[in-house]
Design an enzyme around this catalytic site. Structure first.
Site, PDB file in Angstrom:
ATOM      1  N   GLU A 172       0.821  -1.228   0.000  1.00 35.02           N
ATOM      2  CA  GLU A 172       0.000   0.000   0.000  1.00 35.02           C
ATOM      3  C   GLU A 172       0.852   1.274   0.000  1.00 35.02           C
ATOM      4  OE1 GLU A 172      -3.062  -0.306   3.068  1.00 35.02           O
ATOM      5  OE2 GLU A 172      -4.004  -1.967   2.016  1.00 35.02           O
ATOM      6  N   GLU A 284      -5.037  -8.742  -0.081  1.00 41.03           N
ATOM      7  CA  GLU A 284      -5.737  -8.479   1.187  1.00 41.03           C
ATOM      8  C   GLU A 284      -7.208  -8.318   0.856  1.00 41.03           C
ATOM      9  OE1 GLU A 284      -4.293  -5.480   3.907  1.00 41.03           O
ATOM     10  OE2 GLU A 284      -2.205  -5.921   3.398  1.00 41.03           O
TER      11      GLU A 284
HETATM   12  O1  AHR Z   1      -4.898  -5.983   7.247  1.00 38.84           O
HETATM   13  C1  AHR Z   1      -4.862  -4.775   7.954  1.00 38.84           C
HETATM   14  C2  AHR Z   1      -4.209  -3.646   7.168  1.00 38.84           C
HETATM   15  O2  AHR Z   1      -5.017  -3.299   6.089  1.00 38.84           O
HETATM   16  C3  AHR Z   1      -2.875  -3.949   6.544  1.00 38.84           C
HETATM   17  O3  AHR Z   1      -1.826  -3.777   7.414  1.00 38.84           O
HETATM   18  C4  AHR Z   1      -2.801  -2.936   5.440  1.00 38.84           C
HETATM   19  O4  AHR Z   1      -2.058  -3.402   4.347  1.00 38.84           O
HETATM   20  C5  AHR Z   1      -4.240  -2.657   5.093  1.00 38.84           C
HETATM   21  O5  AHR Z   1      -4.491  -1.298   5.099  1.00 38.84           O
END
Ligand code: AHR
Length: 494
Positions: A172, A284
């Site tokens: 990110e 994610e």
């Molecule tokens: O999974 C929680 C967080 O969500 C992670 O650290 C990040 O990559 C995303 O914003």
């Protein structure tokens, strides 16, 4: 109207890549410490890994596990986490306002993966980290020569290379919350430099560029600049809302994102004449909206039946979009927005665990193009979720039934996954099969509860899987999907 689900064995979308059932663990809250790893606990093995968690995770069959972050990685220097534990530095952890003991590091993670027969996926630090650190990390894990980092791995107890195949080029990096956040051009330059030395160190590795939502300008710029270096482009989209219908339909956002992102990839491959395929790594994903860094609650989201239906909807989308998404990592596996929840004394399975387990165990082979006709639901007015800025109302009206199908030709096993998102009504449905005749009856797995807000806890198990056998055969049958339920129908066909 009559609800109908039609499945034709010849209408194959593509092969289901089991890597979409992968997971993610981050140094955040109680995911690693107190979740995966608890040295000295009676529940842990000789390495300190929690055995109850290992067993629960094994049943989810994740082929790949992403680590160590997440936001955490953008301030993480991996060399802090190797060698004698008592000599490892204790550091400030800036992403989650915590402290990192470094008791769990590269060797602890990779040994865990070896024991679990899971492939590791390491995301490197593209925030405060350097290209040299990323190169050294690949050499430490995979190096075979008589060189410093490979020798250090041997000295730390692992003579053979770990063969870590999957490497992420940062997490990110577009986000203001990220240590060392960059604009797309600057990120792409930095990541290209990382990619080059990492691939020179081990040409067999697969690299993942850091994307945003798949539909952002960031994604376009990064794909244009990095396509020549990578095998996957990552996206992250979480959804979740207190409103039931918004919660269960929001995952359709992912379906749009996958289509747009893959189209951008194909455009760039065409323009730049890139032969090797590039797929989306949705590394994610989950329902997440109740907890957060601001709340200081370690993101210990407590999941409802409604969330389990949303998770099943995500998984149907991954199957329908199996030609673009070839890797997906549930965020996260233990305690932190997770299906597995521990205490010092034990653990329980959250609602979302159940659809995850059923898909990973039964939805494999070819994804089929299922026809669904059902009543629809329309939102009264466009309104953004309070937690996430994206909106799905323009994707509606949504069919109340959502379905995917998987056919394993080797065993002639067909599995149909159906979510009835209707909060009030059961839906009598005619299931019709082309090119297939059911033999020996059907196994039916249902995830449901009396209300959509039902949760599990250490005290009560309100949401689990009910199994039954249905004595039907031939090329069609009727089934009534209960209100707010997930159903997986599994059958042998000829
Ligand atoms: O999974 C929680 C967080 O969500 C992670 O650290 C990040 O990559 C995303 O914003």
């Amino acid at each position: 109207m009559e609800n109908k689900i039609k499945v034709d064995l010849e209408r194959v979308i593509g092969t289901i890549d089991s890597r979409v059932y992968s997971g993610f663990i981050e140094h955040l809250g109680r995911c690693i410490y107190g979740g995966i790893y608890d040295e000295g606990s009676a529940l842990s093995d000789e390495h300190g890994y929690r055995k109850d968690v290992m067993e629960a995770m094994r049943a989810l069959k994740p082929p790949i596990l992403r680590w160590p972050g997440g936001n955490f990685v953008s301030g993480y220097h991996w060399t802090d986490g190797i060698g004698p534990v008592e000599q490892r530095p204790r550091r400030m952890e800036l992403a989650w306002h915590a402290e990192e003991s470094n008791r769990f590091g590269t060797d602890e993670f990779l040994r865990y993966c070896e024991l679990m027969h899971i492939e590791p996926y390491i995301c490197v630090n593209a925030g405060s980290g350097t290209m040299d650190e990323a190169q050294a990390w690949v050499e430490y894990c995979n190096g075979t020569g008589n060189t410093y980092w490979a020798n250090l791995r041997r000295q730390n107890g692992h003579p053979e290379p770990y063969h870590v195949t999957y490497w992420g080029l940062g997490n990110e990096m577009y986000g203001a919350w990220q240590v060392g956040a960059l604009n797309a051009e600057d990120y792409a330059k930095k990541a290209a430099a990382f990619a080059k030395v990492m691939k020179l160190t081990d040409p067999s590795i697969k690299l993942v560029s850091c994307g945003e939502s798949g539909v952002a300008d960031w994604d376009r710029v990064v794909i244009e600049q990095l396509a020549r270096f990578v095998d996957f482009h990552s996206i992250h989209i979480y959804t979740g809302d207190n409103d039931y219908y918004r919660n269960v339909f929001a995952p359709h956002q992912a379906e749009r994102a996958l289509r747009i992102c893959q189209a951008t990839i194909e455009q760039v491959r065409y323009q730049q004449q890139i032969e090797q395929p590039i797929y989306v790594a949705y590394d994610e994903w989950n329902v997440w909206f109740r907890t957060g860094q601001e709340q200081g609650d370690g993101l210990e989201e407590r999941y409802t039946l409604s969330d389990a239906l949303a998770v099943a909807t995500y998984l149907n989308i991954f199957l329908r979009q199996c030609n673009s998404v070839r890797l997906a990592n549930l965020a996260q596996m233990v305690n932190v927005i997770a299906p597995i929840y521990t205490s010092e004394q034990g653990m329980f399975l959250q609602t979302i665990y159940h659809p995850l387990r059923l898909y990973a165990n039964y939805m494999y082979g070819d994804a089929l193009d299922v026809h669904v006709s059902s009543e629809t639901h329309n939102f009264p007015a466009a309104k953004n979720s309070p937690r996430w800025t994206h909106d799905v109302t323009d994707l509606g009206p949504f069919k109340l039934l959502d379905a995917s199908a998987a056919y394993d030709a080797a065993t002639k096993t067909l599995a149909v996954a159906v979510i009835n998102r209707d909060q009030e009504q059961a839906h009598a449905t005619s299931l019709q099969f082309a090119d297939a005749s059911i033999i020996q009856g059907i196994n039916v797995y249902t995830v449901n509860a009396s209300t959509v807000d039902a949760i599990n806890s250490f005290e009560e198990n309100n949401v689990s899987v009910q199994e039954q056998r249905l004595d039907v055969g031939g090329a069609s049958f009727s089934y009534t999907f209960p209100a707010h339920s997930f159903t997986l129908l599994r059958m042998h066909v000829r």
